[in-house]
Design a protein around this motif. Structure first.
Motif, PDB file in Angstrom:
ATOM      1  N   LEU A  97       0.895  -1.140   0.139  1.00 13.75           N
ATOM      2  CA  LEU A  97       0.122  -0.042  -0.068  1.00 13.75           C
ATOM      3  C   LEU A  97       0.992   1.194   0.078  1.00 13.75           C
ATOM      4  CD1 LEU A  97      -1.839  -2.328   1.551  1.00 13.75           C
ATOM      5  CD2 LEU A  97      -2.877  -0.506   2.591  1.00 13.75           C
TER       6      LEU A  97
ATOM      7  N   TYR B 179       2.218   2.631   3.612  1.00 16.99           N
ATOM      8  CA  TYR B 179       1.731   1.522   4.463  1.00 16.99           C
ATOM      9  C   TYR B 179       2.355   1.640   5.653  1.00 16.99           C
ATOM     10  CZ  TYR B 179       0.670  -3.457   5.030  1.00 16.99           C
ATOM     11  OH  TYR B 179       0.131  -4.789   5.277  1.00 16.99           O
TER      12      TYR B 179
ATOM     13  N   LEU C  86       1.217   4.617   7.779  1.00 13.85           N
ATOM     14  CA  LEU C  86      -0.235   4.247   8.048  1.00 13.85           C
ATOM     15  C   LEU C  86      -0.560   3.473   9.198  1.00 13.85           C
ATOM     16  CD1 LEU C  86      -1.877   4.504   4.470  1.00 13.85           C
ATOM     17  CD2 LEU C  86      -2.252   5.905   6.282  1.00 13.85           C
TER      18      LEU C  86
ATOM     19  N   ARG D  28      -6.299  -1.555   1.452  1.00  9.66           N
ATOM     20  CA  ARG D  28      -6.575  -0.696   0.340  1.00  9.66           C
ATOM     21  C   ARG D  28      -7.792  -1.186  -0.243  1.00  9.66           C
ATOM     22  NH1 ARG D  28      -1.876  -1.026  -3.822  1.00  9.66           N
ATOM     23  NH2 ARG D  28      -2.705  -3.096  -3.497  1.00  9.66           N
TER      24      ARG D  28
ATOM     25  N   THR E 212      -7.943   2.494   2.422  1.00 14.27           N
ATOM     26  CA  THR E 212      -7.357   3.623   1.778  1.00 14.27           C
ATOM     27  C   THR E 212      -7.531   3.608   0.284  1.00 14.27           C
ATOM     28  OG1 THR E 212      -5.320   2.367   1.337  1.00 14.27           O
ATOM     29  CG2 THR E 212      -5.519   3.527   3.286  1.00 14.27           C
TER      30      THR E 212
ATOM     31  N   GLU F 298      -6.110   4.861  -3.424  1.00 12.75           N
ATOM     32  CA  GLU F 298      -5.316   5.505  -4.155  1.00 12.75           C
ATOM     33  C   GLU F 298      -5.530   5.938  -5.312  1.00 12.75           C
ATOM     34  OE1 GLU F 298      -2.275   2.220  -4.261  1.00 12.75           O
ATOM     35  OE2 GLU F 298      -2.138   2.008  -2.151  1.00 12.75           O
TER      36      GLU F 298
ATOM     37  N   LEU G 268      -1.532   8.398  -2.501  1.00  7.10           N
ATOM     38  CA  LEU G 268      -2.651   8.230  -1.368  1.00  7.10           C
ATOM     39  C   LEU G 268      -3.640   9.622  -1.653  1.00  7.10           C
ATOM     40  CD1 LEU G 268      -3.692   6.587   1.177  1.00  7.10           C
ATOM     41  CD2 LEU G 268      -2.660   8.163   2.479  1.00  7.10           C
TER      42      LEU G 268
ATOM     43  N   ASP H  11      -7.360   8.995  -0.356  1.00 10.64           N
ATOM     44  CA  ASP H  11      -8.217   9.328   0.715  1.00 10.64           C
ATOM     45  C   ASP H  11      -7.894   8.292   1.744  1.00 10.64           C
ATOM     46  OD1 ASP H  11     -10.150  11.457   0.213  1.00 10.64           O
ATOM     47  OD2 ASP H  11     -10.595  10.335  -1.636  1.00 10.64           O
ATOM     48  N   VAL H  12      -8.454   8.304   2.923  1.00 12.83           N
ATOM     49  CA  VAL H  12      -8.307   7.452   4.182  1.00 12.83           C
ATOM     50  C   VAL H  12      -9.642   7.435   4.941  1.00 12.83           C
ATOM     51  CG1 VAL H  12      -7.038   6.507   6.189  1.00 12.83           C
ATOM     52  CG2 VAL H  12      -5.660   7.503   4.416  1.00 12.83           C
TER      53      VAL H  12
END
Length: 195
Positions: free
Chosen positions: A20, A23, A26, A111, A174, A176, A182, A184-185
């Protein structure tokens, strides 16, 4: 969001086998959040049969992706042992990683994206992380048993049992963008994950 974690609770965080964007950072952020709440985080490899379907192989995949106790602040607890937590409406058994099952709570982290061979509303994401990843080799085998054409529906069937039976405290999804960045989360409560 108000994510409920009590002091002293052991919280399993899923670690997948795909690379990710961001990664390591996060994962460390999730670990730090659990610690701020007073919880005791640990990372559970959630990758079905990847890594040769062995505990050491799955730990090695996470290490290759930069996910270790040294980089995240949480131990990686890797095992292929599962427990059956129920059955789908078609009678297929639903399995889950034993360490995640015994934890006081689970944070699903993955993700969300389209899949190369799964076509349906849920492809790669939090539901698949639960239905295939946390199911380990044994559970993933059952979810695949009815063939690729039935996989999208089976993922949802297994995922619904997981949502009903597991102590999921949150989901972190997440998204991408097309530039390998990235976009959005999303931090989701249990009842938001299926949507």
């Amino acid at each position: 969001k108000d994510i409920h974690i009590e002091p002293g609770q052991r919280i399993a965080i899923t670690g997948g086998s795909r690379g990710l964007v961001g990664y390591q950072q996060l994962m460390k952020t999730i670990v730090d959040f659990v610690k701020e709440k007073g919880g005791e985080p640990f990372i559970v490899p959630a990758m079905g049969s990847h890594g040769g379907a062995t505990a050491e192989g799955q730990r090695n995949i996470l290490a290759h992706l930069g996910i270790t106790e040294e980089t995240t602040g949480a131990p990686v607890v890797s095992s292929m042992e599962t427990v059956q937590i129920g059955e789908t409406e078609l009678g297929l058994p639903v399995y889950i990683d034993k360490n995640a099952w015994e934890a006081d709570g689970i944070i699903l982290f993955n993700r969300v994206k389209t899949h190369t061979s799964i076509r349906g509303p849920h492809q790669s994401g939090l539901i698949k992380m639960m239905a295939i990843g946390l199911a380990k080799h044994r559970g993933a085998e059952f979810t695949h048993r009815l063939g690729v054409d039935n996989l999208p529906k089976n993922i949802v069937r297994v995922g619904k049992v997981g949502l009903e039976k597991l102590k999921i405290v949150a989901g972190v999804a997440t998204i991408e963008n097309g530039y390998n960045g990235l976009a959005d989360v999303y931090v989701l409560k249990k009842d938001e994950i299926l949507d």
